[in-house]
Enzyme design. Structure first.
Site, PDB file in Angstrom:
ATOM      1  N   PHE A   7       0.685  -1.213  -0.099  1.00 53.62           N
ATOM      2  CA  PHE A   7      -0.021   0.001   0.122  1.00 53.62           C
ATOM      3  C   PHE A   7       0.886   1.117  -0.124  1.00 53.62           C
ATOM      4  CE2 PHE A   7      -4.354  -1.524   2.202  1.00 53.62           C
ATOM      5  CZ  PHE A   7      -4.325  -2.444   1.197  1.00 53.62           C
ATOM      6  N   GLU A  88      12.095   2.110  -2.486  1.00 57.19           N
ATOM      7  CA  GLU A  88      11.940   3.500  -1.916  1.00 57.19           C
ATOM      8  C   GLU A  88      12.387   3.673  -0.524  1.00 57.19           C
ATOM      9  OE1 GLU A  88       7.635   3.247  -2.549  1.00 57.19           O
ATOM     10  OE2 GLU A  88       8.000   3.238  -4.604  1.00 57.19           O
ATOM     11  N   GLY A 161       6.530   2.112  -9.959  1.00 57.71           N
ATOM     12  CA  GLY A 161       5.611   3.228  -9.969  1.00 57.71           C
ATOM     13  C   GLY A 161       6.072   4.033 -11.119  1.00 57.71           C
ATOM     14  N   SER A 191       5.487  -2.185 -11.630  1.00 57.99           N
ATOM     15  CA  SER A 191       4.388  -1.790 -12.598  1.00 57.99           C
ATOM     16  C   SER A 191       3.724  -3.106 -13.126  1.00 57.99           C
ATOM     17  CB  SER A 191       5.019  -0.993 -13.854  1.00 57.99           C
ATOM     18  OG  SER A 191       5.532   0.425 -13.274  1.00 57.99           O
TER      19      SER A 191
END
Ligand code: PEP
Length: 232
Positions: A7, A88, A161, A191
């Protein structure tokens, strides 16, 4: 087949509950993992094939680590599935290789299921496959790849992303290499969406996917689970 939804910094406590309630009603043979934000964690009553995990934790039981959650907070919710090494966190949040290794060793000592993310940035991919191999190899240094609760997610940074998934050939070539280095289940992330998931999980070395943005709407995630069922 392992299908995981990350999420990231999306969803609330209420929408996470609603998402999980929807998933409970879906017939699937997949192992499902959902990683909500820390504020949405709870002791959810879920069937055995659906598990909630944490996107992040600090490698300590508890202590003075402002803004972090430790094992005490993770264990309160009977959670034992963790993401480590997500790009990330490595790149945007500047998590060092040393901290990634410490987190891995901590989670391993806890006997938690680890989804360990590895993958190269764009310039490394552009430098050719030898460079990709060397980069991935470096991310395995100091990681016990024989840990029996390890799941590895190959996630090229340039595909996360961006809407630009790696090609099936790129996924397969990299997966084949990683499989020469370890026996853990191997996921692809970057993706993945309803349209491409079937072909990706159809690759021989692929044991599942880790999905970000395309999985945030519960209807889309359910469609992905259905697409996996059709593909197998
Ligand atoms: C991820 O967060 O691990 C990921 C693969 O994101 P996305 O599907 O949005 O590329």
């Amino acid at each position: 087949m392992i299908i995981a939804s990350n999420f990231k910094t999306n969803h609330t406590r209420a929408s996470t509950k609603d998402f999980l309630e929807t998933l409970k009603a879906v017939g699937t043979t997949c192992e499902v993992r959902v990683f909500p934000p820390a504020t949405a964690l709870d002791c959810f009553a879920l069937p055995a094939h659906i598990k909630v995990g944490v996107q992040n934790f600090y490698p300590a039981q508890s202590g003075s680590f402002t803004g972090e959650i430790g094992a005490e907070q993770v264990e309160e919710f009977e959670i034992e599935s963790v993401l480590i090494g997500h790009s990330e966190r490595r790149h945007l949040l500047k998590e060092s290789t040393e901290l990634v290794r410490q987190k891995y060793a901590f989670a391993r000592a806890k006997d938690w299921e680890i989804i360990y993310c590895i993958g190269e940035p764009k310039e490394v991919r552009e430098a050719g496959f030898d460079a990709v191999r060397a980069y991935v190899e470096e991310q395995l240094v100091g990681i016990d790849v024989r840990y029996e609760r390890l799941i590895v997610a190959y996630e090229p940074v340039w595909a996360i992303g961006t809407g630009l998934s790696a090609s099936l050939e790129q996924i397969q070539e990299t997966h084949q290499y990683i499989k020469t280095r370890l026996n853990a289940p191997l996921l692809y992330g970057g993706s993945v969406n309803v349209e491409n998931i079937g072909a990706i999980v159809g690759l021989e070395e692929c044991d599942g996917v880790l999905v970000g943005s395309a999985s945030w709407k519960k209807e889309a995630f359910v469609r992905m689970l259905e697409a996996v069922k059709t593909a197998h």
